[in-house]
Design an enzyme around this catalytic site. Structure first.
Site, short mmCIF file in Angstrom:
data_model
loop_
_atom_site.label_atom_id
_atom_site.label_comp_id
_atom_site.label_asym_id
_atom_site.label_seq_id
_atom_site.Cartn_x
_atom_site.Cartn_y
_atom_site.Cartn_z
CB SER A 42 -1.20 2.64 -4.59
OG SER A 42 -0.73 3.92 -4.27
CG ASP A 193 1.89 1.86 -1.69
OD1 ASP A 193 1.70 0.88 -2.43
OD2 ASP A 193 1.73 3.04 -2.06
#
Length: 337
Positions: A42, A193
């Site tokens: 991320s 994610d």
């Protein structure tokens, strides 16, 4: 001057990744530290890509400039975001969106509608920033090994992408919150994610890099005192637990392998000689999950400065331990297991 190769493990956490920016900015001032590999998820993946791209073009100073440009780009893009702090929070200097009408409305909307309903074109402001600032051909040829994690929606497994595989889509996938953005398709599979599977993934640093020292830069607090009681406090803690869980499981696995690995030869030697260090800050305890969406330049600079202070504190305490011993107590992670 003798140099020490190190690996970096960069945790994700939205705009809190500016703390990691500050840590990296300070570490890049140390010519005796030689970067071998970086694993990021991320925001950690964004930091890794910006650093490696700048480093390939202009060494440590180029890396620092590249990180600065990336975070300025994030802040500039956020000027048009509807997520603004309430006037009361602005007056008090509180960094939260918990009282922002637009943020509250959007949070409620995501419980009823998906990003495919609310954002049918799949717009993501980060795409333009990455395309403008990151030279992916340069990343492919970078001597710094990069490992970026995204979560395969279909299988639930994390996939680690390496230098030659990195594209804007890979970085966007690593930071794709499923309530906000469309899943990113790569090689026919949808990805979310990477924090759900590895935040960050540590294993490639030990198995594929030459360095025996890995420095973990951790954003999400592991421990909090007391019991969360308000809805915001409960959501904050759930966010921290969710995005810390894969990392803590992997660190426990590493601790076990460290105890039983054969130090003589082969892969066992890599596990036996590994040394783990960590940079974190208690300042994150004052920030809730909603502040990960704040990209105002003063906030990012505050986090950057805290990162620089934390890196300096680590160097003051443990500079002499690099290349000699772990400063993160791995055995303590096995207590209660």
């Amino acid at each position: 001057m003798k140099t020490f190769p190190i690996d970096l493990a960069l945790q994700g956490g939205g705009s809190h990744g500016a703390f990691t920016w500050g840590v990296l900015d300070r570490l890049l001032e140390e010519p005796w530290l030689q970067l071998d590999g970086i694993s990021g998820t991320s925001a950690g993946a964004m930091n890794a890509a910006a650093l490696a791209c700048g480093h390939a073009a202009g060494g440590a100073e180029g890396a620092r400039e590249s990180l600065d440009r990336f975070w300025r780009g994030v802040s500039d893009a956020a000027k048009y975001s509807p997520f603004k702090r309430s006037w009361m929070d602005m007056l008090s200097g509180t960094w939260t969106l918990d009282n922002s009408p637009a943020f509250i409305a959007a949070d409620l909307a995501t419980r009823l509608w998906s990003p495919y309903d609310l954002n049918p074109r799949g717009m993501n402001p980060l795409r333009g920033i990455l395309s403008d600032l990151i030279d992916f051909d340069r990343l492919s040829a970078s001597p710094i090994k990069l490992f970026v994690t995204a979560t395969n929606v279909r299988t639930g497994r994390g996939r680690v992408f390496r230098n030659a595989e990195l594209t804007p889509d890979v970085l966007l996938a690593s930071a794709c919150l499923p309530t906000m953005f469309h899943a990113v398709e790569i090689d026919g599979d949808p990805y979310w994610d990477g924090g759900y599977a590895g935040n960050p993934t540590m294993t490639p640093l030990i198995r594929e890099c030459q360095s025996s020292d890995t420095l973990l830069i951790q954003i999400n607090p592991v421990e909090r005192a007391g019991v969360p009681r308000s809805a915001a406090e409960i959501n904050n803690r759930l966010n921290e637990l969710s995005f810390n869980s894969p990392l803590l499981k992997e660190l426990r696995m590493i601790a076990l392998l460290h105890q039983v690995a054969d130090p003589g030869h082969g892969e066992g030697a890599a596990w036996a000689r590994m040394r783990i260090h960590r940079i974190a800050t208690d300042a994150m305890l004052a920030l809730g999950a909603s502040s990960k969406m704040i990209s105002e330049w003063p906030f990012l600079c505050q986090l950057r400065d805290e990162g620089r202070r934390s890196a300096q504190a680590f160097l003051d305490a443990h500079k002499g331990d690099i290349g000699k011993r772990s400063t993160l107590d791995l055995e303590a992670l096995l207590e209660g297991v």
